[in-house]
Design an enzyme around this catalytic site. Structure first.
Site, PDB file in Angstrom:
ATOM      1  N   ARG A  67      26.956 -20.717  59.257  1.00 40.45           N
ATOM      2  CA  ARG A  67      27.031 -19.254  59.232  1.00 40.45           C
ATOM      3  C   ARG A  67      25.878 -18.629  59.996  1.00 40.45           C
ATOM      4  NH1 ARG A  67      28.579 -18.413  52.886  1.00 40.45           N
ATOM      5  NH2 ARG A  67      27.051 -20.085  52.688  1.00 40.45           N
ATOM      6  N   LYS A 179      32.684 -32.930  46.318  1.00 37.91           N
ATOM      7  CA  LYS A 179      32.746 -32.490  44.930  1.00 37.91           C
ATOM      8  C   LYS A 179      31.781 -31.313  44.739  1.00 37.91           C
ATOM      9  CE  LYS A 179      29.248 -35.342  42.650  1.00 37.91           C
ATOM     10  NZ  LYS A 179      28.508 -34.289  41.964  1.00 37.91           N
ATOM     11  N   ASP A 208      34.101 -38.997  47.010  1.00 36.48           N
ATOM     12  CA  ASP A 208      33.212 -39.318  45.902  1.00 36.48           C
ATOM     13  C   ASP A 208      32.336 -40.458  46.399  1.00 36.48           C
ATOM     14  OD1 ASP A 208      31.950 -40.299  43.637  1.00 36.48           O
ATOM     15  OD2 ASP A 208      33.664 -39.987  42.329  1.00 36.48           O
ATOM     16  N   HIS A 209      31.077 -40.162  46.692  1.00 40.36           N
ATOM     17  CA  HIS A 209      30.251 -41.162  47.377  1.00 40.36           C
ATOM     18  C   HIS A 209      30.046 -42.426  46.551  1.00 40.36           C
ATOM     19  CE1 HIS A 209      27.007 -39.251  44.989  1.00 40.36           C
ATOM     20  NE2 HIS A 209      26.396 -40.405  45.095  1.00 40.36           N
ATOM     21  N   LYS A 213      30.007 -47.135  47.518  1.00 33.32           N
ATOM     22  CA  LYS A 213      28.942 -48.099  47.273  1.00 33.32           C
ATOM     23  C   LYS A 213      29.513 -49.515  47.202  1.00 33.32           C
ATOM     24  CE  LYS A 213      25.923 -44.806  44.917  1.00 33.32           C
ATOM     25  NZ  LYS A 213      24.788 -44.932  45.832  1.00 33.32           N
ATOM     26  N   GLU A 247      19.244 -41.106  35.841  1.00 36.01           N
ATOM     27  CA  GLU A 247      18.374 -40.610  36.901  1.00 36.01           C
ATOM     28  C   GLU A 247      16.988 -40.362  36.324  1.00 36.01           C
ATOM     29  OE1 GLU A 247      20.334 -37.769  39.829  1.00 36.01           O
ATOM     30  OE2 GLU A 247      21.547 -37.466  38.025  1.00 36.01           O
ATOM     31  N   ASP A 266      29.173 -32.969  36.699  1.00 31.01           N
ATOM     32  CA  ASP A 266      28.457 -33.538  37.840  1.00 31.01           C
ATOM     33  C   ASP A 266      28.668 -35.038  37.968  1.00 31.01           C
ATOM     34  OD1 ASP A 266      26.655 -33.285  40.065  1.00 31.01           O
ATOM     35  OD2 ASP A 266      25.085 -34.164  38.819  1.00 31.01           O
ATOM     36  N   HIS A 271      32.455 -39.379  39.263  1.00 31.82           N
ATOM     37  CA  HIS A 271      31.865 -40.694  39.494  1.00 31.82           C
ATOM     38  C   HIS A 271      32.234 -41.716  38.426  1.00 31.82           C
ATOM     39  CE1 HIS A 271      29.739 -38.684  42.562  1.00 31.82           C
ATOM     40  NE2 HIS A 271      28.636 -38.375  41.906  1.00 31.82           N
ATOM     41  N   LYS A 361      19.680 -36.923  33.250  1.00 32.19           N
ATOM     42  CA  LYS A 361      18.543 -36.683  34.132  1.00 32.19           C
ATOM     43  C   LYS A 361      17.239 -36.831  33.352  1.00 32.19           C
ATOM     44  CE  LYS A 361      20.598 -33.761  37.688  1.00 32.19           C
ATOM     45  NZ  LYS A 361      20.184 -34.664  38.778  1.00 32.19           N
TER      46      LYS A 361
END
Length: 513
Positions: A67, A179, A208-209, A213, A247, A266, A271, A361
């Site tokens: 943008r 996502k 979805d990363h 993996k 995490e 999340d 995931h 987290k």
């Protein structure tokens, strides 16, 4: 070699890949959100590694759309500085960079600006001639989810999205969506409807990363290519399954976004449910994308609902200390930064086998893994009365997703000596060490699969809606007192103590974080 000295020897076989779609077609990748954090940290490094390795098409171009006003030369320099920090191979290969830089061009304008998308269309026509891409276009929406509908509408209004009426149709148009795909079941259905109005399902790649993996991809190969494990993969031999995604960091300045999302949206809805499906699915007819995705969807359909007053019995949520002081977080927020869940799959294979999921987290360490806990031996063979047998540790198969991708298997063995003493040992395979090659980043594989048109590792519309259908009642309960108390836990801990009660009710316990 692991700490107990058990060595795993691997024997990679040379030759053609078992499953490969070959070199992708020539194409242009239009990247919306090109100046964002995801593009700098993940997408451009992944594209550069593919280019450096010779995996991108010979005729390929990137249009970085933003943008804000962009200039080709200055943006290329911005990408180069990002690669110096985030590219998988260092130092930066200057020759490869020079070739890669020539493929990058820019475009700018508002997502709701018809003229900007008309200019984009003209640029794509020009690029198709100069780079000989054949008019094949891949659009990547690396933007906030709130912008998805507007970008889709603007592309369609500018005639830049064409529905694929028959397989193999060219030039092809494909769309990659990051996502979160929806905020709940209703919003996911609405977005699917908007996509379905302009594209066929096989043109839509919901990324979805986690599914890119190596260890996640290897779940299917490990299960179905090894005869010693597949016969054990059921309720007769497995006591429970544990999936952890921990995490060590907090919201890292993204409090406003995270407070609208939370750990369940999340991490769990996408995931972890995808990983669960790969672990629990039945044998597919083939490794074709639709056959695998059919079996995954059956798992989602078999999940036993958790609703209303049942939620506190199966779900524990928490916030780390200081979360409500984070910038952008609302005072009194009930948004969880930690969740632990006990789930059941009502199928013949998994009846009576609980699946325990946890994610959070600011926990003790960064760790993502799947632990398959096998049943204990049935009798006290080594003690007569059974005391020693009760102390034996059940076999555990651990699939490590991060930070060190690999597979470990624990078992009991006799300790050397005159007496029969038993101790636990672990066989441990590390991907990078065992195969003597670096492990590719997830986005490298996923971007390549998109260009090839291989949707195996991407979520399908029905699976997305099934997953949201399972998660939405849980979220609705948690947003009120009906969902129970939001526990507080210390930073750097394993999470709220109340989570221990989920497995302990049945004499089980979480693996050590």
């Amino acid at each position: 070699m692991d700490a107990q000295g058990v060595h795993i020897e691997t024997h990679p076989r040379e030759g053609e890949p078992v499953f490969s779609a070959g070199r992708p077609d020539p194409c242009t990748l239009v990247l919306f959100g090109a100046t964002g954090d995801l593009a700098e940290r993940k997408l451009f490094p992944a594209l550069f590694e593919l280019a450096r390795s010779g995996l991108l098409p010979d005729h390929f171009a990137i249009v970085a759309f933003s943008r804000s006003k962009l200039e080709d030369a200055s943006f290329r320099e911005h990408v180069k500085e990002g690669l110096k920090k985030f590219a998988r191979t260092q130092p930066l290969d200057e020759a490869a960079w020079k070739r890669f830089a020539e493929s990058i061009e820019t475009a700018s304008g508002g997502y709701d600006d018809p003229e900007a998308f008309q200019r984009l269309g003209q640029k794509l026509q020009d690029i198709a001639k100069r780079h000989k891409t054949g008019g094949n276009q891949l659009y990547y929406m690396a933007t906030p989810a709130s912008t998805f509908p507007q970008i889709i509408k603007s592309l369609a209004d500018a005639d830049l999205l064409k529905r694929e009426e028959q397989p193999g149709q060219k030039p092809w148009h494909r769309l990659i969506i990051e996502k979160p795909f929806g905020h709940d079941l209703e919003s996911a259905k609405k977005l699917n409807k908007e996509l379905g109005a302009v594209l066929d399902e096989k043109q839509i790649f919901r990324i979805d990363h986690y599914l890119g993996k190596e260890t996640v991809q290897n779940i299917l190969v490990f299960r179905f290519a090894n005869a010693i494990f597949e016969p054990l993969w059921n309720r007769q031999h497995i006591d429970h399954v544990e999936i952890t995604a921990a995490e060590a960091i907090g919201v890292e300045g993204r409090g406003g976004f995270y407070d609208e999302t939370g750990v369940i949206r999340d991490m769990v809805q996408n995931h972890l449910l995808q990983v669960l499906a790969l672990c629990a699915m039945e044998t597919p007819v083939s490794f074709a994308a639709e056959d695998i995705r059919d079996e995954k969807n059956k798992v989602f359909r078999a999940l036993r609902p958790i609703e209303g007053g049942d939620v506190p019995q199966h779900v524990v949520v928490g916030q780390y200390e200081g979360y409500q002081e984070e910038k952008g977080v609302k005072k009194g927020s009930r948004t969880p930064t930690y969740v632990a869940m006990k789930m059941n799959i009502d199928s013949w294979r998994w009846q009576g086998v609980p699946f325990y999921l946890r994610a959070g987290k600011n926990l003790k360490r960064r760790l993502t893994e799947v632990s398959i806990h096998f049943k204990s031996v049935p009798i006290g063979l080594f003690s007569g009365g059974g005391a020693t047998c009760q102390r034996l540790q059940p076999n555990v198969l651990t699939l490590r997703i991060q930070p060190h991708e690999g597979i470990a298997l624990s078992f009991e063995s006799k300790i050397p000596g005159e007496d029969v003493n038993i101790g636990g040992v672990t066989m441990d395979m590390d991907y990078a060490e065992s195969f003597k090659k670096p492990v590719p980043e997830a986005y490298e594989r996923l971007l390549l699969d998109c260009m090839r048109g291989n949707a195996t590792l991407f979520a399908r519309q029905d699976s997305v809606e099934q997953a949201w259908g399972y998660i939405t009642p849980i979220l609705q309960a948690l947003e009120t007192e009906a969902g129970g108390t939001v526990q507080t836990y210390a930073k750097g801990s394993k999470g709220p103590d109340a989570a221990d009660a989920l497995p302990s009710k049945n004499g089980r316990r979480w693996s050590t974080l």
